[in-house]
Design an enzyme around this catalytic site. Structure first.
Site, mmCIF file in Angstrom:
data_model
loop_
_atom_site.group_PDB
_atom_site.id
_atom_site.type_symbol
_atom_site.label_atom_id
_atom_site.label_comp_id
_atom_site.label_asym_id
_atom_site.label_seq_id
_atom_site.Cartn_x
_atom_site.Cartn_y
_atom_site.Cartn_z
ATOM 1 N N ARG A 1 0.807 -1.218 0.000
ATOM 2 C CA ARG A 1 0.000 0.000 0.000
ATOM 3 C C ARG A 1 0.843 1.272 0.000
ATOM 4 O O ARG A 1 1.926 1.315 0.574
ATOM 5 C CB ARG A 1 -0.929 -0.002 1.217
ATOM 6 C CG ARG A 1 -1.963 -1.117 1.171
ATOM 7 C CD ARG A 1 -2.727 -1.233 2.485
ATOM 8 N NE ARG A 1 -3.768 -2.246 2.384
ATOM 9 C CZ ARG A 1 -3.596 -3.550 2.618
ATOM 10 N NH1 ARG A 1 -2.384 -3.995 2.961
ATOM 11 N NH2 ARG A 1 -4.603 -4.392 2.509
ATOM 12 N N HIS B 1 -0.812 -2.382 -4.565
ATOM 13 C CA HIS B 1 -0.167 -3.186 -5.604
ATOM 14 C C HIS B 1 -0.098 -2.475 -6.955
ATOM 15 O O HIS B 1 -0.384 -3.068 -8.006
ATOM 16 C CB HIS B 1 -0.873 -4.530 -5.746
ATOM 17 C CG HIS B 1 -0.768 -5.409 -4.542
ATOM 18 N ND1 HIS B 1 0.355 -5.435 -3.737
ATOM 19 C CD2 HIS B 1 -1.650 -6.297 -3.987
ATOM 20 C CE1 HIS B 1 0.169 -6.324 -2.758
ATOM 21 N NE2 HIS B 1 -1.030 -6.838 -2.883
ATOM 22 N N HIS C 1 2.217 -12.651 -5.492
ATOM 23 C CA HIS C 1 1.036 -12.761 -4.634
ATOM 24 C C HIS C 1 0.411 -14.155 -4.724
ATOM 25 O O HIS C 1 -0.799 -14.300 -4.875
ATOM 26 C CB HIS C 1 0.019 -11.680 -5.031
ATOM 27 C CG HIS C 1 -0.902 -11.265 -3.935
ATOM 28 N ND1 HIS C 1 -2.024 -11.975 -3.605
ATOM 29 C CD2 HIS C 1 -0.881 -10.203 -3.096
ATOM 30 C CE1 HIS C 1 -2.663 -11.364 -2.622
ATOM 31 N NE2 HIS C 1 -1.989 -10.283 -2.283
ATOM 32 N N ASP D 1 -2.463 -9.245 8.149
ATOM 33 C CA ASP D 1 -2.143 -8.564 6.888
ATOM 34 C C ASP D 1 -1.089 -7.517 7.220
ATOM 35 O O ASP D 1 -1.324 -6.310 7.106
ATOM 36 C CB ASP D 1 -3.385 -7.926 6.274
ATOM 37 C CG ASP D 1 -3.159 -7.449 4.844
ATOM 38 O OD1 ASP D 1 -2.081 -7.739 4.287
ATOM 39 O OD2 ASP D 1 -4.046 -6.779 4.281
ATOM 40 N N GLU E 1 4.536 -12.673 1.035
ATOM 41 C CA GLU E 1 5.167 -11.823 0.026
ATOM 42 C C GLU E 1 6.493 -11.246 0.527
ATOM 43 O O GLU E 1 6.498 -10.334 1.361
ATOM 44 C CB GLU E 1 4.260 -10.649 -0.328
ATOM 45 C CG GLU E 1 2.953 -11.008 -0.982
ATOM 46 C CD GLU E 1 2.076 -9.780 -1.144
ATOM 47 O OE1 GLU E 1 1.731 -9.457 -2.286
ATOM 48 O OE2 GLU E 1 1.742 -9.138 -0.132
#
Length: 378
Positions: free
Chosen positions: A103, A128, A202, A276, A342
């Site tokens: 982000r 992304h 991803h 996340d 990731e």
């Protein structure tokens, strides 16, 4: 448990098989874009029951088949069976994400004294790369090889001003598979103007197999990081890294994801509806790869170690699948059906001067390598 111990444990648990003389790479067509352009697919296969299919849309890992402890092969990547799904409801399934993965706050950053904006597509923020990031463009297949290591290389040239980013960026993505069950993804990029770059993959993993009722919350995860990056309620970092000790973010010992992913006592879990977040593996990109995570699905015995040269690991526990995505074999994807790991630089890095830099200048080469060391334990 230190990194050497984790590695030794994984290697000891790996099922040994007789390797074939060479891994194979076969090219086919996955479908056609709305404008008629064919979408290439390349399947890499080794002699130990592992195969990986890469499609040119988004330079994406579309499928990865691997055996369980009884020898039964399953696809462990959730996504779609056909191109139509990737075009109709893209969810970053297996995709290359960039120019800047993760982000950027409010889709805005200042670079060399100038303010740049990129489209917002995740609440108030850009995610992304914006509304048409690297995951939504058709890459060119430039090389396909069979041999001791089978591989496919793809290229995308992002023009100056693409999604608001400065400079023409030329990016290569190489997927390779060897007879030791190592699936490697390497990204390289160069620019003709100073710019910002943070490219990652991803892949959505469910080691129980696509559509398994077990989902991914029973996966056991180890992350050798003693710090993580807390965020605000829109998943933008607060600008500091804090200790994982005594928190639900402590994965230094093998931990089942589902044991703590719904712990509403931690506001960070509430913000993200689960995990996340960025785990701090190091403070800079390194010349060689280091251990980022180890993941095991205990019932099937399938697992992998993830190694990379990156300092950060974004661990996402599939929190936003709401039953509206129908994927492979007609399976409906639900919250927690798959996880993402990731390797990358830190989120919102263009706006965070304390974080490792995402700057790339002409004459330099951006490089992100990640190796999934696949194994099956009994």
């Amino acid at each position: 448990m230190n990194r050497a111990t984790i590695l030794a444990t994984a290697l000891a648990a790996t099922v040994v098989a007789s390797p074939a003389l060479a891994a194979d790479a076969k090219r086919s067509t996955f479908g056609k874009m709305p404008d008629g352009r064919p979408v290439a697919a390349v399947t890499l296969t080794n002699g130990r029951g592992v195969s990986a299919t890469v499609i040119a849309l988004g330079a994406s890992l579309q499928a990865l088949w691997m055996p369980d402890k009884a020898g039964k092969r399953e696809d462990v990547q959730i996504g779609y069976d056909t191109l139509d799904g990737y075009l109709a409801k893209p969810e970053f399934f297996g995709a290359t994400v960039g120019r800047v993965a993760n982000r950027i706050a409010k889709g805005r950053f200042t670079f060399d004294g100038r303010t740049y904006t990129t489209p917002v597509n995740n609440g108030p923020n850009s995610l992304h790369g914006g509304t048409k990031g690297f995951d939504k463009v058709l890459w060119e297949v430039t090389d396909v090889k069979s041999g001791p290591v089978a591989s496919v290389t793809l290229r995308y040239v992002s023009p100056d001003g693409d999604m608001g980013y400065p400079g023409t960026l030329t990016t290569y993505a190489t997927y390779s598979l060897d007879e030791q069950n190592q699936l490697k993804i390497e990204y390289r990029a160069t620019t003709d103007r100073p710019t910002v770059v943070n490219i990652s993959n991803h892949a959505y993993w469910n080691l129980a197999g696509v559509g398994s009722p077990r989902g991914a919350m029973g996966h056991v995860v180890t992350i050798p990081a003693d710090r993580y990056t807390p965020t605000d309620d829109t998943s933008i970092p607060l600008g500091r890294n804090v200790s994982v000790a005594g928190t639900v973010f402590d994965f230094r010992k093998p931990t089942t994801i589902g044991n703590r992913v719904r712990d509403g006592r931690d506001p960070q879990i509430v913000y993200g509806r689960g995990y996340d977040h960025n785990w701090v593996i190091g403070d800079a990109v390194t010349p060689t790869e280091h251990l980022m995570a180890r993941v095991v699905e205990p019932v099937s015995g399938r697992g992998y170690e993830l190694w990379s040269n990156q300092p950060g690991l974004q661990f996402y526990s599939g929190n936003f699948f709401d039953g509206t995505v129908v994927g492979k074999k007609g399976h409906i994807y639900r919250m927690g059906d798959a996880i993402v790991m990731e390797p990358q630089l830190f989120p919102d890095a263009p706006n965070q001067p304390r974080f490792p830099s995402v700057r790339l200048d002409p004459g330099q080469t951006y490089r992100n390598t990640m190796t999934y060391k696949l194994f099956t334990q009994r």
